[in-house]
Design a protein around this motif. Structure first.
Motif, PDB file in Angstrom:
ATOM      1  N   UNK A 102       0.817  -1.221   0.000  1.00  0.00           N
ATOM      2  CA  UNK A 102       0.000   0.000   0.000  1.00  0.00           C
ATOM      3  C   UNK A 102       0.848   1.267   0.000  1.00  0.00           C
ATOM      4  N   UNK A 103       2.149   1.158   0.261  1.00  0.00           N
ATOM      5  CA  UNK A 103       2.992   2.351   0.343  1.00  0.00           C
ATOM      6  C   UNK A 103       3.642   2.721  -0.981  1.00  0.00           C
ATOM      7  N   UNK A 104       3.515   1.862  -1.992  1.00  0.00           N
ATOM      8  CA  UNK A 104       4.235   2.109  -3.238  1.00  0.00           C
ATOM      9  C   UNK A 104       3.876   3.461  -3.838  1.00  0.00           C
ATOM     10  N   UNK A 105       2.592   3.778  -3.925  1.00  0.00           N
ATOM     11  CA  UNK A 105       2.170   5.048  -4.522  1.00  0.00           C
ATOM     12  C   UNK A 105       2.702   6.234  -3.725  1.00  0.00           C
ATOM     13  N   UNK A 106       2.594   6.152  -2.407  1.00  0.00           N
ATOM     14  CA  UNK A 106       3.053   7.253  -1.552  1.00  0.00           C
ATOM     15  C   UNK A 106       4.557   7.463  -1.698  1.00  0.00           C
ATOM     16  N   UNK A 107       5.338   6.392  -1.629  1.00  0.00           N
ATOM     17  CA  UNK A 107       6.797   6.512  -1.702  1.00  0.00           C
ATOM     18  C   UNK A 107       7.233   6.983  -3.093  1.00  0.00           C
ATOM     19  N   UNK A 108       6.534   6.507  -4.141  1.00  0.00           N
ATOM     20  CA  UNK A 108       6.878   6.933  -5.500  1.00  0.00           C
ATOM     21  C   UNK A 108       6.560   8.410  -5.711  1.00  0.00           C
ATOM     22  N   UNK A 109       5.383   8.847  -5.261  1.00  0.00           N
ATOM     23  CA  UNK A 109       4.992  10.248  -5.431  1.00  0.00           C
ATOM     24  C   UNK A 109       5.940  11.192  -4.698  1.00  0.00           C
ATOM     25  N   UNK A 110       6.480  10.732  -3.573  1.00  0.00           N
ATOM     26  CA  UNK A 110       7.401  11.559  -2.795  1.00  0.00           C
ATOM     27  C   UNK A 110       8.814  11.562  -3.371  1.00  0.00           C
ATOM     28  N   UNK A 111       9.086  10.712  -4.355  1.00  0.00           N
ATOM     29  CA  UNK A 111      10.426  10.643  -4.930  1.00  0.00           C
ATOM     30  C   UNK A 111      11.410   9.857  -4.091  1.00  0.00           C
ATOM     31  N   UNK A 112      10.898   9.050  -3.173  1.00  0.00           N
ATOM     32  CA  UNK A 112      11.773   8.305  -2.265  1.00  0.00           C
ATOM     33  C   UNK A 112      12.315   7.024  -2.883  1.00  0.00           C
ATOM     34  N   UNK A 113      11.597   6.445  -3.856  1.00  0.00           N
ATOM     35  CA  UNK A 113      12.038   5.205  -4.495  1.00  0.00           C
ATOM     36  C   UNK A 113      12.185   5.435  -5.988  1.00  0.00           C
ATOM     37  N   UNK A 114      13.136   4.727  -6.581  1.00  0.00           N
ATOM     38  CA  UNK A 114      13.457   4.920  -7.991  1.00  0.00           C
ATOM     39  C   UNK A 114      12.631   3.988  -8.867  1.00  0.00           C
ATOM     40  N   UNK A 115      12.250   4.439 -10.062  1.00  0.00           N
ATOM     41  CA  UNK A 115      11.575   3.525 -10.996  1.00  0.00           C
ATOM     42  C   UNK A 115      12.495   2.352 -11.339  1.00  0.00           C
ATOM     43  N   UNK A 116      11.897   1.222 -11.655  1.00  0.00           N
ATOM     44  CA  UNK A 116      12.676   0.038 -12.020  1.00  0.00           C
ATOM     45  C   UNK A 116      12.262  -0.436 -13.401  1.00  0.00           C
ATOM     46  N   UNK A 117      13.185  -1.138 -14.056  1.00  0.00           N
ATOM     47  CA  UNK A 117      12.950  -1.666 -15.401  1.00  0.00           C
ATOM     48  C   UNK A 117      12.333  -3.057 -15.277  1.00  0.00           C
ATOM     49  N   UNK A 118      11.073  -3.163 -15.613  1.00  0.00           N
ATOM     50  CA  UNK A 118      10.363  -4.421 -15.457  1.00  0.00           C
ATOM     51  C   UNK A 118      10.937  -5.551 -16.294  1.00  0.00           C
ATOM     52  N   UNK A 119      11.687  -5.234 -17.350  1.00  0.00           N
ATOM     53  CA  UNK A 119      12.245  -6.279 -18.204  1.00  0.00           C
ATOM     54  C   UNK A 119      13.308  -7.094 -17.491  1.00  0.00           C
ATOM     55  N   UNK A 120      13.815  -6.583 -16.376  1.00  0.00           N
ATOM     56  CA  UNK A 120      14.869  -7.280 -15.648  1.00  0.00           C
ATOM     57  C   UNK A 120      14.311  -8.357 -14.718  1.00  0.00           C
ATOM     58  N   UNK A 121      13.008  -8.406 -14.545  1.00  0.00           N
ATOM     59  CA  UNK A 121      12.423  -9.265 -13.516  1.00  0.00           C
ATOM     60  C   UNK A 121      11.385 -10.203 -14.129  1.00  0.00           C
ATOM     61  N   UNK A 122      11.161 -11.348 -13.498  1.00  0.00           N
ATOM     62  CA  UNK A 122      10.277 -12.384 -14.083  1.00  0.00           C
ATOM     63  C   UNK A 122       8.793 -12.110 -13.864  1.00  0.00           C
ATOM     64  N   UNK A 123       8.343 -10.928 -14.214  1.00  0.00           N
ATOM     65  CA  UNK A 123       6.972 -10.526 -13.919  1.00  0.00           C
ATOM     66  C   UNK A 123       5.944 -11.442 -14.581  1.00  0.00           C
ATOM     67  N   UNK A 124       6.272 -12.028 -15.730  1.00  0.00           N
ATOM     68  CA  UNK A 124       5.298 -12.880 -16.431  1.00  0.00           C
ATOM     69  C   UNK A 124       4.978 -14.145 -15.652  1.00  0.00           C
ATOM     70  N   UNK A 125       5.828 -14.497 -14.696  1.00  0.00           N
ATOM     71  CA  UNK A 125       5.579 -15.682 -13.879  1.00  0.00           C
ATOM     72  C   UNK A 125       4.763 -15.369 -12.624  1.00  0.00           C
ATOM     73  N   UNK A 126       4.510 -14.106 -12.374  1.00  0.00           N
ATOM     74  CA  UNK A 126       3.831 -13.714 -11.143  1.00  0.00           C
ATOM     75  C   UNK A 126       2.311 -13.827 -11.296  1.00  0.00           C
ATOM     76  N   UNK A 127       1.620 -13.962 -10.159  1.00  0.00           N
ATOM     77  CA  UNK A 127       0.162 -13.838 -10.166  1.00  0.00           C
ATOM     78  C   UNK A 127      -0.192 -12.437 -10.685  1.00  0.00           C
ATOM     79  N   UNK A 128      -1.010 -12.330 -11.721  1.00  0.00           N
ATOM     80  CA  UNK A 128      -1.206 -11.032 -12.391  1.00  0.00           C
ATOM     81  C   UNK A 128      -1.579  -9.856 -11.482  1.00  0.00           C
ATOM     82  N   UNK A 129      -2.496 -10.006 -10.528  1.00  0.00           N
ATOM     83  CA  UNK A 129      -2.880  -8.814  -9.758  1.00  0.00           C
ATOM     84  C   UNK A 129      -1.752  -8.192  -8.938  1.00  0.00           C
TER      85      UNK A 129
END
Length: 423
Positions: A102-129
């Motif tokens: 639940x904190x992802x939006x808040x931390x991203x909007x504040x500039x506290x966390x950096x965007x990540x490149x989804x191509x580096x991670x196995x997202x296609x294997x994850x549960x979609x939601x």
């Protein structure tokens, strides 16, 4: 388990505050030339102790990029407060943060966390939601690590004796909680109703199970003043007023509610999957007599909020390439298997929910998978902490004092609109 760390928390808080003063100043990110080096991973308390073993595997293969684990208190509100203190100061103390979804939006909007490149991670294997919990305004800011969805636990022995099936709807749950539970000296139903993050989850589940929402447009619009949202809130308010939700449940967090069920005092319990394993040891009074089904809703199975955590990179980390590699390691299939088997936490890899050997060991996996696939993220908002506090305060007051649904919705709408306007 939780009390074992209590003695060291004061010292930990002091050390974090000191470290924050020695890190980079706000607005002045620093980076080593190659973006590589030792890392610090910060997380809430690791109750099973599995994570240190997982990190030992990384450290053995990456002697120049070793990870130091920092564990904060177990309560989500305390974890967020301490992380926010560090990040707000611009500190580079923490490189990788294990944050509540639940904190992802808040931390991203504040500039506290950096965007990540989804191509580096196995997202296609994850549960979609689960991937949606890591995005903000269409961009990936974290990588799902652990997921979670609420389940309805029930006394299988009691329902079997009565010759009834576990409830699929609120009407069925209400009837059984009001009529069957008292016959066996049990309370009817409980969730997590103390004014903390757990209450926000319970309220959001009730509202969205009825087809409503509290906020829309990633926190830009207040939508709780609807017929569907009123129906969801009425489910909880009526339960306390009519007595099939006991008033003692208004002081329940996860552990208090789990203990009440495990001690044989509840017919039905809403809780996370971790409670299943704890209800089955020999010391449990309900061992071997527990079943799980998806949370009920008005006309059939309801919708849970997505719990769990995401891994994010501190915007001020000097070792962001190493941090991304560590996240890739932690979200790999072998480590995700250990998340389940050693950490007793729900992994994000979809395939693990279908392995027969794992299902035999963790019988709730098929139910949990169905719950995750129909779940939705908690309230997305750049001001999530304020939104959650408002939901907790307003709804808990209504539960304690028997406020009407209309009065509760009016007050909650007013307070949420003030928060959105400030944004």
């Amino acid at each position: 388990m939780r009390w074992k760390r209590a003695a060291g928390r004061a010292l930990l808080v002091c050390s974090l505050l000191f470290a924050g003063m020695t890190g980079a100043q706000a607005g002045e990110p620093r980076a080593d030339a190659d973006g590589r080096g030792p890392l610090t991973l910060v997380t809430g308390g690791d109750l099973t102790g599995y994570l240190r073993g997982v990190l030992d595997g990384w450290n053995a293969r990456h002697p120049r990029e070793k990870v130091t684990l920092v564990e904060l208190p177990d309560a989500a509100d305390e974890v967020r407060a301490q992380m926010a203190t560090e990040l707000r100061s611009g500190s580079d103390r923490f490189d990788v943060l294990n944050i509540d979804v639940a904190w992802t939006s808040e931390f991203a909007a504040a500039g506290w966390i950096a965007p990540v490149d989804g191509r580096r991670f196995p997202l296609r294997h994850f549960l979609p939601p689960v991937v949606d919990t890591a995005t903000f305004r269409g961009r990936l800011y974290a990588v799902p690590y652990v997921t979670n969805a609420g389940l309805l636990y029930y006394r299988k022995d009691v329902l079997d004796r009565e010759g009834v099936r576990p409830p699929r709807t609120w009407a069925e749950l209400t009837r059984l909680a009001r009529t069957v539970a008292p016959k066996y000296g049990l309370d009817g139903y409980a969730g997590q109703f103390l004014p903390y993050e757990g209450l926000t989850a319970n309220v959001t589940e009730a509202v969205q199970s009825a087809g409503g929402t509290v906020l829309a447009g990633e926190g830009a619009r207040v939508t709780v003043d609807s017929a569907a949202a009123r129906r969801g809130l009425s489910f909880l308010l009526d339960g306390v007023r009519e007595g099939w939700i006991p008033r003692r449940a208004l002081a329940f967090k996860e552990e208090e509610s789990r203990q009440a069920f495990q001690d044989g005092r509840l017919l039905f319990l809403r809780n996370w999957p971790y409670a299943y394993a704890l209800a089955h040891p020999g010391a449990s009074k309900v061992a071997g007599r527990v079943g799980t089904v998806p949370l009920p809703g008005p006309g059939g199975p309801g919708s849970s909020v997505l719990g769990g955590s995401n891994l994010a990179v501190n915007s001020h980390s000097r070792h962001q390439k190493s941090a991304a590699d560590l996240i890739s390691y932690l979200t790999s299939e072998p480590v995700q298997r250990r998340v389940l088997t050693e950490g007793a936490l729900p992994p994000v890899w979809a395939g693990l929910y279908e392995e027969p050997r794992l299902v035999r060991r963790f019988p709730y996996l098929p139910t949990l998978k169905r719950s995750v696939l129909t779940a939705r993220p908690r309230l997305k908002s750049p001001r999530y902490d304020q939104v959650s506090l408002a939901v907790q305060a307003v709804v808990h007051d209504a539960l304690v004092h028997g406020r009407s649904t209309d009065a509760t919705v009016a007050r909650l709408s007013r307070e949420l609109r003030a928060i959105v306007a400030r944004g």
